[in-house]
Each structure stands twice: as C-alpha cells, then as structure tokens.
Write a protein that holds these residues in place. Structure first.
Motif, PDB file in Angstrom:
ATOM      1  N   ALA A 119       0.721  -1.197  -0.020  1.00 50.48           N
ATOM      2  CA  ALA A 119      -0.120   0.050  -0.010  1.00 50.48           C
ATOM      3  C   ALA A 119       0.950   1.303  -0.022  1.00 50.48           C
ATOM      4  N   MET A 120       0.511   2.204  -0.708  1.00 47.75           N
ATOM      5  CA  MET A 120       0.986   3.537  -0.915  1.00 47.75           C
ATOM      6  C   MET A 120       0.303   4.655  -1.213  1.00 47.75           C
ATOM      7  N   ARG A 121       0.668   5.770  -1.140  1.00 46.11           N
ATOM      8  CA  ARG A 121       0.000   7.102  -1.607  1.00 46.11           C
ATOM      9  C   ARG A 121       0.123   6.844  -3.046  1.00 46.11           C
ATOM     10  N   ALA A 122      -0.833   7.262  -3.641  1.00 46.55           N
ATOM     11  CA  ALA A 122      -0.974   7.128  -5.172  1.00 46.55           C
ATOM     12  C   ALA A 122       0.077   7.661  -5.933  1.00 46.55           C
ATOM     13  N   ASP A 123       0.556   9.079  -5.472  1.00 48.27           N
ATOM     14  CA  ASP A 123       1.393  10.022  -6.468  1.00 48.27           C
ATOM     15  C   ASP A 123       3.002   9.604  -6.045  1.00 48.27           C
ATOM     16  N   GLY A 124       3.266   8.092  -5.434  1.00 47.05           N
ATOM     17  CA  GLY A 124       4.523   7.903  -5.228  1.00 47.05           C
ATOM     18  C   GLY A 124       5.167   7.697  -6.705  1.00 47.05           C
ATOM     19  N   VAL A 125       6.537   8.025  -6.777  1.00 41.13           N
ATOM     20  CA  VAL A 125       7.507   7.740  -7.889  1.00 41.13           C
ATOM     21  C   VAL A 125       8.569   7.251  -7.413  1.00 41.13           C
ATOM     22  N   ALA A 126       9.231   6.468  -8.570  1.00 39.70           N
ATOM     23  CA  ALA A 126      10.712   5.647  -8.133  1.00 39.70           C
ATOM     24  C   ALA A 126      11.637   6.418  -8.620  1.00 39.70           C
ATOM     25  N   SER A 127      13.123   6.131  -8.260  1.00 35.01           N
ATOM     26  CA  SER A 127      14.328   6.532  -8.933  1.00 35.01           C
ATOM     27  C   SER A 127      15.227   5.601  -8.404  1.00 35.01           C
ATOM     28  N   VAL A 128      16.183   5.582  -9.447  1.00 32.34           N
ATOM     29  CA  VAL A 128      17.306   4.800  -9.295  1.00 32.34           C
ATOM     30  C   VAL A 128      18.703   5.187  -9.023  1.00 32.34           C
ATOM     31  N   PRO A 129      19.546   4.670  -8.101  1.00 27.46           N
ATOM     32  CA  PRO A 129      20.612   5.449  -7.875  1.00 27.46           C
ATOM     33  C   PRO A 129      21.786   5.311  -8.891  1.00 27.46           C
ATOM     34  N   GLY A 130      22.067   6.588  -9.263  1.00 30.57           N
ATOM     35  CA  GLY A 130      23.099   6.779 -10.567  1.00 30.57           C
ATOM     36  C   GLY A 130      22.285   7.185 -11.629  1.00 30.57           C
ATOM     37  N   THR A 131      21.143   7.390 -11.783  1.00 33.84           N
ATOM     38  CA  THR A 131      20.407   7.779 -12.907  1.00 33.84           C
ATOM     39  C   THR A 131      19.708   9.158 -12.646  1.00 33.84           C
ATOM     40  N   GLU A 132      19.294   9.780 -13.505  1.00 29.63           N
ATOM     41  CA  GLU A 132      18.552  11.017 -13.243  1.00 29.63           C
ATOM     42  C   GLU A 132      17.104  10.768 -13.511  1.00 29.63           C
ATOM     43  N   GLY A 133      16.230  11.648 -12.872  1.00 29.57           N
ATOM     44  CA  GLY A 133      14.737  11.548 -13.264  1.00 29.57           C
ATOM     45  C   GLY A 133      13.943  10.658 -12.351  1.00 29.57           C
ATOM     46  N   THR A 134      12.588  10.545 -12.366  1.00 31.05           N
ATOM     47  CA  THR A 134      11.844   9.504 -11.745  1.00 31.05           C
ATOM     48  C   THR A 134      11.027   8.584 -12.770  1.00 31.05           C
ATOM     49  N   ARG A 135      10.530   7.784 -12.136  1.00 30.74           N
ATOM     50  CA  ARG A 135       9.924   6.739 -13.017  1.00 30.74           C
ATOM     51  C   ARG A 135       8.558   6.488 -12.231  1.00 30.74           C
ATOM     52  N   PRO A 136       7.168   6.282 -12.786  1.00 36.32           N
ATOM     53  CA  PRO A 136       5.945   6.252 -12.374  1.00 36.32           C
ATOM     54  C   PRO A 136       5.951   4.567 -12.104  1.00 36.32           C
ATOM     55  N   LEU A 137       5.129   4.226 -11.264  1.00 36.76           N
ATOM     56  CA  LEU A 137       4.790   2.786 -11.042  1.00 36.76           C
ATOM     57  C   LEU A 137       3.580   2.413 -11.671  1.00 36.76           C
ATOM     58  N   PRO A 138       3.418   1.658 -12.924  1.00 36.84           N
ATOM     59  CA  PRO A 138       2.334   1.802 -13.824  1.00 36.84           C
ATOM     60  C   PRO A 138       1.221   1.222 -13.075  1.00 36.84           C
TER      61      PRO A 138
END
Length: 263
Positions: A241-260
């Motif tokens: 369970a999570m708040r719906a607006d959460g996004v992911a990021s990966v160490p060493g990379t730029e930007g964020t990614r949504p969780l489809p």
C-alpha cells in the motif's frame, strides 16, 4: 481454419535498434533472436512481432529490399495518460502528443529508430444519458476486480494492481507482488512510504544498508526516499500500500519513474 496465434513481421534496416526500442519502452521480451532476426512477445499483446533485417535471404528476392512503411502498430491500453507520462519521462520519442478525437478516441504515437509508428489508443467512456435533473449519486462502495490488464511483469516480479486512481481510488494505491525463488529486484527509492505485508513465503529486505528477513504474516514499512532492495530466497507474495502519487528513482540515474501498477 483455426488461428492459433498472430504475428506482425516488420522488415527494418537496423534490427537491434527496433529490438531495444520495443524492449525498453513497450515491455516486449525476446522469444528468439539471431543475426538479422528477432522475435518479440508480450503476454497481453494480441500479436507477436518479428523483426527482419532488410536484404535477408529468408525473404523472397522481391521482398528483401522493402521496409516497414505506412504502417501503424496500434495498441489499445488502459490508463493512457499515465502511460504517456511514463514514456515521456523515460525519453521515448513521442511524435504525436496525447489528444482526443471528437468520436471519443484518445491516442498518442511513438516512432522507433526505423520509422515504425506505434500508436496507443484508449476509448473515452460514453456518457450515460441524464435521467431527470438529479445528479447521479456516487457509489458508497467500489468493488475492484483485477484483470490481466492490471498485471505488470518484470524480469524479477509480477505486480497486480488493485486500488489506484485509474481503478476507483482517490488517494491510495494497493497492489500484490509475486516473486519466484532466487529473484532480486533492483536497487531503487520511492518518494512515498510503502507498507508491505508478506502473505506467502519470505523476503530478504535491504533498506539503508540493513537487511531483514520478513516471513508470511509479517509487515514491514519502507520509508520514503531511502534506497531499498528486495530478494526472494523462496517463492513469495506480498500486499503493498502507498499514496498514489509515489514515483521511483534509481541510484546513479536522473529523473523519476512512475509505478504503472499504482497509477
């Protein structure tokens, strides 16, 4: 005649470029590959895709110099806004922005390095005719039944979306995670707190350099913006369970990614 499967064969100049495009942006997996040839598949797609290099002797002589042109590969999807946002943030080549036609078709297009046009389509829900002047009441209870359209499969896990903004929830997202024995998810961080309940098997969870073994019936909380990694020493399942607006990021990379599965 009985059709057992469908395949779209595309002749391109650079097989590797299209192969990388379909794997990176569209979630296709390689079923078979050889020099100048690749067969791609996706569990929820109506047709597999075969990529052939121009000039290959597999084709009849009159077809060898042709290439994919004037063709649109159309994929009907759910959650088209989230998908367009995910692809845009991933740097995918969006050549026609999201738009809605007067007849209710919502669509946008990508174009791969060989000129293959991929079109995403979602049909707007038809409006119900008004009955009298009263506003329809919002249902007090929403029952959500996940389908195969709500499943996202990665090399390490299978996520099934439950509640989410695209499936009736306003604030929270919930989903299940299934991992085969020996699988390990990538190191990443998420911008919102997550609560995991292991429902079967066990997980080794590393967070901020500390590893804990969590077994069926136990719950663990992952704080926001902290690097974590999940390993399944045995086959395992969990509810998240999570708040719906959460996004992911990966160490060493730029930007964020949504969780489809959480959109």
């Amino acid at each position: 005649m009985r059709v057992t499967t469908s395949t779209l064969s595309l002749t391109v100049a650079d097989v590797d470029a299209s192969l990388d495009f379909f794997r990176t942006h569209l979630g296709y997996q390689v079923a078979m590959a050889a020099d100048g040839f690749a067969s791609l598949t996706r569990d929820d797609a109506a047709a597999d895709i075969v990529l052939l290099r121009r000039g290959t002797e597999v084709l009849p002589p009159e077809q060898r110099d042709q290439r994919a042109a004037g063709l649109i590969l159309a994929l009907t999807v759910t959650g088209i806004e989230a998908e367009e946002r995910r692809l845009r943030e991933a740097g995918a080549p969006i050549t026609m922005p999201l738009r809605e036609e007067p007849w209710g078709e919502r669509l946008f297009q990508l174009t791969d390095p060989n000129g293959i046009v991929v079109q995403f389509v979602e049909w707007a829900a038809a409006e119900e005719p008004a009955a009298g002047s009263e506003e329809p009441e919002e249902p007090a209870l929403r029952v959500i039944s996940p389908t195969e359209d709500d499943v996202t499969a990665s090399p390490n896990a299978r996520m099934t979306g439950l509640a989410a903004p695209s499936r009736g929830a306003a604030e929270l997202s919930t989903w299940t995670v299934a991992m085969e024995a020996g699988r390990t998810g990538p190191e990443h961080a998420v911008s919102r707190e997550q609560v995991w309940t292991v429902t079967a098997g066990a997980l080794d969870v590393t967070c901020a350099g500390r590893t804990e073994k969590v077994t069926a019936g136990q719950t663990f909380v992952l704080p926001p913006d902290v690097v974590r990694q999940v390993h399944a020493p045995q086959a395992a399942e969990a509810h998240v369970a999570m708040r719906a607006d959460g996004v992911a990021s990966v160490p060493g990379t730029e930007g964020t990614r949504p969780l489809p599965w959480a959109q």
